[in-house]
Design a protein around this motif. Structure first.
Motif, PDB file in Angstrom:
ATOM      1  N   GLN A 218       0.844  -1.187   0.000  1.00  0.00           N
ATOM      2  CA  GLN A 218       0.000   0.000   0.000  1.00  0.00           C
ATOM      3  C   GLN A 218       0.888   1.249   0.000  1.00  0.00           C
ATOM      4  O   GLN A 218       1.892   1.297   0.704  1.00  0.00           O
ATOM      5  CB  GLN A 218      -0.895   0.017   1.241  1.00  0.00           C
ATOM      6  CG  GLN A 218      -1.834   1.195   1.300  1.00  0.00           C
ATOM      7  CD  GLN A 218      -2.709   1.191   2.551  1.00  0.00           C
ATOM      8  OE1 GLN A 218      -2.532   0.325   3.401  1.00  0.00           O
ATOM      9  NE2 GLN A 218      -3.601   2.124   2.655  1.00  0.00           N
ATOM     10  N   LEU A 219       0.507   2.217  -0.817  1.00  0.00           N
ATOM     11  CA  LEU A 219       1.237   3.476  -0.888  1.00  0.00           C
ATOM     12  C   LEU A 219       0.312   4.596  -0.433  1.00  0.00           C
ATOM     13  O   LEU A 219      -0.835   4.674  -0.866  1.00  0.00           O
ATOM     14  CB  LEU A 219       1.695   3.736  -2.331  1.00  0.00           C
ATOM     15  CG  LEU A 219       2.609   2.671  -2.957  1.00  0.00           C
ATOM     16  CD1 LEU A 219       2.886   3.000  -4.418  1.00  0.00           C
ATOM     17  CD2 LEU A 219       3.913   2.571  -2.183  1.00  0.00           C
ATOM     18  N   VAL A 220       0.831   5.462   0.414  1.00  0.00           N
ATOM     19  CA  VAL A 220       0.028   6.564   0.934  1.00  0.00           C
ATOM     20  C   VAL A 220       0.789   7.865   0.748  1.00  0.00           C
ATOM     21  O   VAL A 220       1.868   8.053   1.322  1.00  0.00           O
ATOM     22  CB  VAL A 220      -0.309   6.361   2.425  1.00  0.00           C
ATOM     23  CG1 VAL A 220      -1.127   7.540   2.938  1.00  0.00           C
ATOM     24  CG2 VAL A 220      -1.054   5.053   2.633  1.00  0.00           C
ATOM     25  N   GLU A 221       0.206   8.763  -0.052  1.00  0.00           N
ATOM     26  CA  GLU A 221       0.808  10.075  -0.261  1.00  0.00           C
ATOM     27  C   GLU A 221       0.366  11.039   0.834  1.00  0.00           C
ATOM     28  O   GLU A 221      -0.736  10.920   1.385  1.00  0.00           O
ATOM     29  CB  GLU A 221       0.404  10.663  -1.628  1.00  0.00           C
ATOM     30  CG  GLU A 221       0.750   9.806  -2.828  1.00  0.00           C
ATOM     31  CD  GLU A 221      -0.404   8.920  -3.248  1.00  0.00           C
ATOM     32  OE1 GLU A 221      -0.435   8.490  -4.415  1.00  0.00           O
ATOM     33  OE2 GLU A 221      -1.284   8.661  -2.401  1.00  0.00           O
ATOM     34  N   SER A 222       1.212  11.999   1.103  1.00  0.00           N
ATOM     35  CA  SER A 222       0.875  13.061   2.044  1.00  0.00           C
ATOM     36  C   SER A 222       1.623  14.319   1.634  1.00  0.00           C
ATOM     37  O   SER A 222       2.569  14.265   0.839  1.00  0.00           O
ATOM     38  CB  SER A 222       1.220  12.661   3.469  1.00  0.00           C
ATOM     39  OG  SER A 222       2.609  12.434   3.600  1.00  0.00           O
ATOM     40  N   GLY A 223       1.186  15.427   2.202  1.00  0.00           N
ATOM     41  CA  GLY A 223       1.865  16.697   1.957  1.00  0.00           C
ATOM     42  C   GLY A 223       1.174  17.601   0.974  1.00  0.00           C
ATOM     43  O   GLY A 223       1.645  18.719   0.726  1.00  0.00           O
ATOM     44  N   GLY A 224       0.072  17.168   0.419  1.00  0.00           N
ATOM     45  CA  GLY A 224      -0.640  18.021  -0.512  1.00  0.00           C
ATOM     46  C   GLY A 224      -1.269  19.213   0.202  1.00  0.00           C
ATOM     47  O   GLY A 224      -1.347  19.257   1.428  1.00  0.00           O
ATOM     48  N   GLY A 225      -1.702  20.173  -0.598  1.00  0.00           N
ATOM     49  CA  GLY A 225      -2.345  21.349  -0.029  1.00  0.00           C
ATOM     50  C   GLY A 225      -2.186  22.539  -0.943  1.00  0.00           C
ATOM     51  O   GLY A 225      -1.876  22.402  -2.126  1.00  0.00           O
ATOM     52  N   LEU A 226      -2.373  23.718  -0.362  1.00  0.00           N
ATOM     53  CA  LEU A 226      -2.238  24.967  -1.103  1.00  0.00           C
ATOM     54  C   LEU A 226      -0.787  25.430  -1.026  1.00  0.00           C
ATOM     55  O   LEU A 226      -0.229  25.554   0.070  1.00  0.00           O
ATOM     56  CB  LEU A 226      -3.169  26.022  -0.517  1.00  0.00           C
ATOM     57  CG  LEU A 226      -3.237  27.362  -1.241  1.00  0.00           C
ATOM     58  CD1 LEU A 226      -3.771  27.174  -2.652  1.00  0.00           C
ATOM     59  CD2 LEU A 226      -4.119  28.331  -0.459  1.00  0.00           C
TER      60      LEU A 226
ATOM     61  N   LEU B 126       6.260  16.570  -1.108  1.00  0.00           N
ATOM     62  CA  LEU B 126       5.309  15.479  -0.997  1.00  0.00           C
ATOM     63  C   LEU B 126       6.036  14.224  -0.518  1.00  0.00           C
ATOM     64  O   LEU B 126       7.204  14.022  -0.828  1.00  0.00           O
ATOM     65  CB  LEU B 126       4.643  15.192  -2.341  1.00  0.00           C
ATOM     66  CG  LEU B 126       3.902  16.344  -3.018  1.00  0.00           C
ATOM     67  CD1 LEU B 126       3.290  15.874  -4.328  1.00  0.00           C
ATOM     68  CD2 LEU B 126       2.866  16.942  -2.114  1.00  0.00           C
ATOM     69  N   SER B 127       5.312  13.403   0.221  1.00  0.00           N
ATOM     70  CA  SER B 127       5.864  12.134   0.687  1.00  0.00           C
ATOM     71  C   SER B 127       4.968  10.990   0.247  1.00  0.00           C
ATOM     72  O   SER B 127       3.760  11.159   0.087  1.00  0.00           O
ATOM     73  CB  SER B 127       5.980  12.123   2.211  1.00  0.00           C
ATOM     74  OG  SER B 127       6.824  13.148   2.674  1.00  0.00           O
ATOM     75  N   CYS B 128       5.581   9.840   0.090  1.00  0.00           N
ATOM     76  CA  CYS B 128       4.840   8.629  -0.250  1.00  0.00           C
ATOM     77  C   CYS B 128       5.405   7.512   0.611  1.00  0.00           C
ATOM     78  O   CYS B 128       6.552   7.096   0.424  1.00  0.00           O
ATOM     79  CB  CYS B 128       4.988   8.306  -1.726  1.00  0.00           C
ATOM     80  SG  CYS B 128       4.264   6.709  -2.202  1.00  0.00           S
ATOM     81  N   ALA B 129       4.601   7.046   1.540  1.00  0.00           N
ATOM     82  CA  ALA B 129       5.040   5.995   2.451  1.00  0.00           C
ATOM     83  C   ALA B 129       4.437   4.659   2.038  1.00  0.00           C
ATOM     84  O   ALA B 129       3.241   4.574   1.741  1.00  0.00           O
ATOM     85  CB  ALA B 129       4.625   6.338   3.878  1.00  0.00           C
TER      86      ALA B 129
END
Length: 122
Positions: free
Chosen positions: A1-9, A18-21
């Motif tokens: 499973q891959l989970v992205e984070s860090g999105g936004g304005l 951005l990160s992908c764990a």
């Protein structure tokens, strides 16, 4: 499973990461890629990195501004976005596959994250 984070304005001309764990399995031996899809447009390749970070690939539109990297100890891949532009606004997806061939083709990837929205304001 891959989970992205860090999105936004994001402010145009600034910087953002951005990160992908990865979880559930180790992706140490996988090529990792970032793709994006803007409203009304097809998904496009952004960047990719080989298993040890020794080889990277970039789309011409982001070359010199974005940097892909990975920390295999953390099972995480990053996309550093420097000097983002409004046209970089999109949902960003990370993906993984074993082969280092055809890294720019999304259909060749086996694993995908759910995506994270990045909106670049001018």
């Amino acid at each position: 499973q891959l989970v992205e984070s860090g999105g936004g304005l994001v402010q145009a001309g600034g910087s953002h990461r951005l990160s992908c764990a990865a979880s559930g399995r180790t992706f140490t031996n996988y090529v990792a890629g970032w793709f994006r899809q803007a409203p009304g447009k097809e998904r496009e390749f952004v960047a990719a990195i080989n298993w040890n970070g020794g080889i990277t690939w970039y789309a011409d539109s982001v070359k010199g501004r974005f940097t892909i990297s990975r920390d295999n100890a953390k099972n995480t891949v990053y996309l550093q976005m420097n000097s983002p532009k409004p046209e970089d606004t999109a949902v960003y997806y990370c993906a993984a596959k074993r082969s280092a061939l055809e890294v720019r083709i999304g259909a060749k990837y086996d694993y995908w994250g759910q995506g994270t929205q990045v909106t670049v304001s001018s």
